[in-house]
Design an enzyme around this catalytic site. Structure first.
Site, PDB file in Angstrom:
ATOM      1  N   GLU A  11       7.027  14.825 -44.286  1.00 18.38           N
ATOM      2  CA  GLU A  11       8.126  15.160 -45.194  1.00 18.38           C
ATOM      3  C   GLU A  11       9.310  14.268 -44.865  1.00 18.38           C
ATOM      4  O   GLU A  11       9.640  14.067 -43.689  1.00 18.38           O
ATOM      5  CB  GLU A  11       8.509  16.634 -45.037  1.00 18.38           C
ATOM      6  N   LYS A  17      19.344  19.228 -45.365  1.00 15.06           N
ATOM      7  CA  LYS A  17      18.732  20.281 -44.546  1.00 15.06           C
ATOM      8  C   LYS A  17      19.306  20.286 -43.135  1.00 15.06           C
ATOM      9  O   LYS A  17      19.574  21.349 -42.559  1.00 15.06           O
ATOM     10  CB  LYS A  17      17.218  20.084 -44.489  1.00 15.06           C
ATOM     11  N   ASN A 398      21.405  35.389   6.764  1.00 14.73           N
ATOM     12  CA  ASN A 398      20.354  35.180   5.773  1.00 14.73           C
ATOM     13  C   ASN A 398      20.360  33.738   5.276  1.00 14.73           C
ATOM     14  O   ASN A 398      21.068  32.881   5.803  1.00 14.73           O
ATOM     15  CB  ASN A 398      20.532  36.153   4.606  1.00 14.73           C
ATOM     16  N   CYS A 400      21.674  32.323   2.735  1.00 10.32           N
ATOM     17  CA  CYS A 400      22.948  31.803   2.209  1.00 10.32           C
ATOM     18  C   CYS A 400      24.140  32.120   3.103  1.00 10.32           C
ATOM     19  O   CYS A 400      25.283  31.853   2.730  1.00 10.32           O
ATOM     20  CB  CYS A 400      23.186  32.345   0.806  1.00 10.32           C
ATOM     21  N   GLU A 402      25.735  34.825   3.879  1.00 12.53           N
ATOM     22  CA  GLU A 402      26.792  35.740   3.449  1.00 12.53           C
ATOM     23  C   GLU A 402      26.535  37.180   3.870  1.00 12.53           C
ATOM     24  O   GLU A 402      27.336  38.058   3.596  1.00 12.53           O
ATOM     25  CB  GLU A 402      27.013  35.648   1.927  1.00 12.53           C
TER      26      GLU A 402
END
Length: 475
Positions: A11, A17, A398, A400, A402
């Site tokens: 097409e 469109k 842990n 991270c 924190e």
């Protein structure tokens, strides 16, 4: 220029469109953007590639939210408009799927909220978070993921919808493991796990490797204290030889993190905590550097130091610092004044390698500059401020850095996380009352997580049911 449709037909590209489509996506400056799109349009393009091309071009032009809407529209075309039907296609817990069918939450889905994600956010969700069927096809929409989480935590429709609407409005989010695993038969929803090396032995080390693998498999991040493992050259009585130290051992953990990659959604993540009196401290600091012997590297691990105040005092005074093999004396279980007493006694009683404290501190700083690690945490301060002092010495944090929790041979500390999105509470000024109410709700949600999550190890369940820790962050 032609678009090749799904049935193979061609097409001609229609500017009208495209213009209408962009207008539906909320872009008002259509003419300029339309010209940019048409300039780079290939001679032939499939309908699926066309949407990706639109999204990339719109993003490059500086319209990230519009680009996200373009890609969201394509996602909606490819997925079921029914939340219930989508859930039936996923490898979820049969009991969960049965409950979803009974409750029928289809009319509660706020589909338009999917169009509030920019392109980066949506592609992150598509890559790692939205669940796929066994053929690798995305089945979920962002709103389905949020409803799946809410439905995994609660059983009544009112509670599920209340929880879902808060997440849909982007007032808060649960942590990645919750989003990943909600509704699964072994749905592990907690984020952080804090462990200690079981024992300075083959059994202890490899049992700990297994524990880390089982936690990583279900998307948990791990912090592990390793200061009790003997140093390089230390005598091994059973083998009548000398130890290779912590580096070869850490390479095993490194490859475990790479291998147990949570179903290819993200790499396993381990942080290793070491105290600076350990004789292998310098090799530990070099683990992530880009130069040196490759056999002495473990770049997929995060390194962290658990530093007693006495070391910093020696740095400030430019004094000497002594390194002790934990096989000679294990100082891991002491902190504050008791650590200082034991350490100074050890300096008189046992041979140890003496170095300048400031030289070691400079090596720490150089490693941080080159690699971003090690994390630096202060052992005495953590333990003196902890509300778990009656349980024993906290030996690490842990992944991270924190969270600080007590861990022992029969307890692997766990923490369940959520994050509040502060911009959602700005209504001219910051609405503290609304924020306070939502935080109270999130605490209840996290409490439900603790009760409903799957525990990969008995030690995790023992700790989490006993202490019930949770962390609520802000963004």
């Amino acid at each position: 220029m032609f678009v090749i449709k799904r049935n193979g037909a061609k097409e001609a590209v229609s500017k009208k469109k495209i213009q209408t489509f962009l207008s539906h996506m909320g872009e008002t400056k259509v003419p300029n953007l339309l010209d940019t799109i048409m300039k780079g349009m290939p001679a032939e393009i499939s309908s699926l590639q066309l949407n990706t091309y639109f999204a990339n071009t719109v993003q490059a032009a500086g319209y990230s939210l519009v680009a996200g809407r373009v890609e969201t529209a394509q996602l909606h075309k490819m997925t079921n408009s029914s939340f219930t039907q989508a859930m039936m296609r996923l490898p979820l817990d049969p009991m969960f799927k049965s409950r979803i069918q009974e409750i029928n939450l289809d009319d509660e889905i706020i589909h338009e909220n999917d169009f509030t994600y920019d392109l980066f956010a949506l592609r992150t969700l598509k890559r790692s978070y939205l669940m796929k069927d066994k053929n690798g096809n995305i089945v979920e929409r962002p709103q389905y993921m949020l409803m799946r989480v809410a439905a995994s935590l609660y059983k009544t429709k009112d509670q599920i919808v209340q929880c879902y609407k808060a997440m849909s409005a982007k007032e808060y989010t649960h942590a990645t493991p919750t989003l990943f695993n909600a509704g699964m038969k072994k749905g592990q929803y907690a984020s952080c796990f804090l462990g200690v090396m079981q024992d300075d032995s083959i059994e202890g080390i490899f049992n700990t490797v297994k524990q880390c693998a089982l936690i990583s498999k279900t998307a948990g991040g791990i912090g592990l204290s390793i200061s009790n493992i003997r140093s390089t050259g230390s005598h091994i009585k059973g083998a009548m030889g000398a130890s290779n130290g912590i580096v070869p051992m850490l390479r095993v953990f490194n490859e475990t993190a790479r291998y147990v990659d949570q179903g290819r959604r993200r790499k396993g993540s381990f942080a290793m905590y070491l105290e600076p009196w350990h004789p292998d401290i310098v090799a530990f600091l070099d683990l992530r550097k880009n130069h040196g012997d490759e056999n002495a590297k473990a770049r997929d691990l995060f390194t962290a130091l658990w530093i007693p105040d006495l070391f910093m005092e020696r740095v400030m005074k430019d004094a000497t610092w002594t390194l002790f093999c934990p096989k000679t004396i294990n100082l891991q279980d002491y902190h504050s004044e008791k650590f200082k007493t034991k350490y100074e006694e050890a300096e008189k009683l046992f041979p140890g390698k003496r170095i300048k404290a400031r030289d070691l501190w400079e090596k720490i700083l150089r490693s941080q500059i080159e690699t971003g690690t090690p994390y630096v945490m202060f052992k005495d301060r953590v333990n003196s401020c902890s509300n778990q002092q009656h349980l024993g010495t906290i030996k690490g944090s842990n992944l991270c850095a924190e969270i600080c929790e007590y861990t022992s041979s029969d307890e692997i500390a766990v923490c369940t996380l959520a994050s509040m999105a502060l911009p959602a509470f700005v209504e001219g000024s910051f609405n503290f009352k609304k924020f306070g109410r939502r935080v109270e709700e999130v605490v209840r949600h996290l409490d439900r997580v603790i009760d409903t999550t799957y525990y990969p190890l008995g030690e995790c369940k023992n700790s989490n049911k006993k202490h019930r820790p949770m962390g609520i962050g802000v963004q």
